[in-house]
Enzyme design. Sequence first.
Site, short mmCIF file in Angstrom:
data_model
loop_
_atom_site.label_atom_id
_atom_site.label_comp_id
_atom_site.label_asym_id
_atom_site.label_seq_id
_atom_site.Cartn_x
_atom_site.Cartn_y
_atom_site.Cartn_z
N THR A 182 1.80 -4.52 4.34
CA THR A 182 1.71 -4.78 5.77
C THR A 182 1.22 -6.19 6.11
OG1 THR A 182 -0.51 -3.83 5.85
CG2 THR A 182 1.32 -2.36 6.33
N ASP A 183 0.49 -6.84 5.21
CA ASP A 183 -0.15 -8.12 5.55
C ASP A 183 0.85 -9.14 6.09
OD1 ASP A 183 -2.63 -7.23 4.74
OD2 ASP A 183 -3.06 -9.00 3.53
N LYS A 205 0.72 -8.11 13.04
CA LYS A 205 -0.34 -7.20 12.60
C LYS A 205 -1.61 -7.63 13.32
CE LYS A 205 -2.63 -5.39 8.46
NZ LYS A 205 -2.67 -5.33 6.99
N THR A 230 0.82 -1.22 0.00
CA THR A 230 0.00 0.00 0.00
C THR A 230 0.84 1.26 0.00
OG1 THR A 230 -1.69 -1.21 1.21
CG2 THR A 230 -1.86 1.17 1.24
#
Lengths: 425, 425
Positions: free
Chosen positions: B179-180, B258, B104
């Site tokens: 980020t996943d 996360k 992202t």
Amino acid sequence: MSSRLLGYRGQAAKLLQRFNLSVGDYITIKSDLSHTGVLMPRYHYSDDAHIILKLDNGYNVGISIQNVDTITRHDVMVSPENDVPPPQADAGLPNILLLSTGGTIASRVDYRTGAVTPTLDAADLSQSVPELYGMANIHPQEILSEYSENITPEHWLKIATHIHNTGSRYDGIVVAHGTDTMHYTSTFLSFALAGFPVPIILTGSQRSSDRASSDATLNLIGAVLAISHSIQRGVYIAMHSGTSDDTVSIHAGTRVRKNHTSSRSAFRTIGGEPLYMIKEGRLHGQPRHDYYHDISYTPRINQVRDASLIKYHPGFDVSILENLIGSSCRAVIFEGTGLGHVGREAYDVIKKMRQNRMFVGMTSQCIDGRVGMNVYESGRDLLQMGVVPLHDMLSEVALVKMMWVLGNELSWDVMSRPMASEMAV
Amino acid sequence: MSSRLLGYRGQAAKLLQRFNLSVGDYITIKSDLSHTGVLMPRYHYSDDAHIILKLDNGYNVGISIQNVDTITRHDVMVSPENDVPPPQADAGLPNILLLSTGGTIASRVDYRTGAVTPTLDAADLSQSVPELYGMANIHPQEILSEYSENITPEHWLKIATHIHNTGSRYDGIVVAHGTDTMHYTSTFLSFALAGFPVPIILTGSQRSSDRASSDATLNLIGAVLAISHSIQRGVYIAMHSGTSDDTVSIHAGTRVRKNHTSSRSAFRTIGGEPLYMIKEGRLHGQPRHDYYHDISYTPRINQVRDASLIKYHPGFDVSILENLIGSSCRAVIFEGTGLGHVGREAYDVIKKMRQNRMFVGMTSQCIDGRVGMNVYESGRDLLQMGVVPLHDMLSEVALVKMMWVLGNELSWDVMSRPMASEMAV
């Protein structure tokens, strides 16, 4: 350290050796005050300056060895429970069914081996907490004696059937349960007994009831207090909260998970606050909605095992999914990454699963937050394959709901509809 | 709502329609003040009282529609990056390698479809944050363009090899990453590049950089500031923290996950605090230990996929494990319940896995806390079968470490030894 002096070391062990004592002895210690009780074991992280006694009233006390005058051993071991008066029904108090299923709350440390073993039945459990007698008429029944890692979906059926058959005669039901899978059981009861007329509260303990730091008494009292203060119907988990020793959180049974292996405040409501708190003996909180989506009691006490929970990760072995196709498995709940993704590598097998009419649902391994499969290309690709986004349902909850949906031959649509507070919508 | 006015509704949409505008137009809005920039899309939860412009300096601004006089559309769309001066090496500043892998942080909203797509390379990325030029000499390189759900163990090798080959020429490395699965990648780099001489900081964003609420700039500046303030070597994740817009947490790359699908402060250090914080442009915190257990740089840049992460649950289908026996799988990391348990139903297959010389490691689905397999009967049974307790290693970290141990043909003992801050010992 002698095995007779389980866990004691240093100065404390020396003192006990001097008086030729063993853990489990019923003794009187005279120092500034005099204490009589059962010598309890200690743990590897304990200091060597205290001795722990379980007093006749059932409480544990730590006694400094500093000023000990004498220690006398009594020949007869007196069980502390013998002094507790038998329960008497009081017409002015609520009637609570206490179901014991096993777990740490119904366990003791074995003085010889140091292991924690399940030894208490429901009657022992209620008698070991004399405070309960002023709060409610407790009707104890033991239906299982299993640590919760061994609780199976078939046990869920047994618990649900028992509550269905006898539970509505009471003002509420407390289920003593191991903590490991307590949140899976509370989820099953939420769906199987949707609309049940009285509150069902699961409780347990992270430390066995004969340990000084046990949360068994606090949690059991919290669960009973919540019912005697007339909380709304629903399925809840009542467990120790925060660092103080006077607060119990009452979590929605479908919004909670065990988030710490050993802490007494291990259980957390995800994505919000617990529905109620018990603090200093008083009930706080008032949920805005009924726990159940539908008003009437609609028992559907079936489940099948034909669903699996699969956590996706980089390097995921898609053969695990290939092998489920054509097996008894009819549904897969993914713990995807982020907003509900799996990598491109799994697309082919997911398409094949869908062609084989398997349900594929998506939750997130992030735990908190909702899946959002419209934001990124990956999510859209998966939606197009027929993967069903399961909002903010916890993965464990989605799995149990799926087993229940399949077992009751309900439509897959039910997975996306809130029924028992499982979605924070 | 017209698709030209992506996300705008109500009063804001009416105003834009009146001036015949589309998202993506380069416009000047005159109200009390005058603003010139690109008309940005809005999102479904936005109010209808503001219009968002991306100004020429790269910042987004929300303009109230209340006092708008006129809006003029300019014929030529001017890219804001054109006004940013090219980077110039300053001998007094640290040199930082900025590797872009996608995600992202390197994405924009497509004005036509509303989808977020990766369009920025590392040079775009550094030029879109002009603040960086006073802090460090940024050397951008793009090595991948993948959202992190599509990052594979083979990509980990590519990133690690690139850093091994070129990274030590710089004062530090910033890796822009989705980020996943950022925490899986940071874990691999921690082991593969154990002892690497300069800090490696992964960063990303939860919202794309052209959204008003984007955390891209903050996180990138945080990562660069941490290096320019000379944090110790190690592998870190730098991400937005808390609710304020000025704090970035610097997490140990092997102790972080996360924990929220969409919140900007999704990343959390488990079982402790982040190692450093960037607040108001200053670095706080000083770890007591070196990130790596061994001092010398010992690159071991290999991995194999022959390990699986299996989450245990009531009703678990043991055929999933049966099928792994005899496959390429050589190790299973369990996410067990509580202190590290699985139910008795899985004992037989675990024994069979052990007879087939598979490694079976235990972590907990509780996430926080350490496994403790000596407390209950179930844990002892599993220990006796040769199941290896993995302390407080996060399950994702244990999986990646296992892939790395197998890939480098290291002894299984390495799984129980701390190497890169992965155990909070």
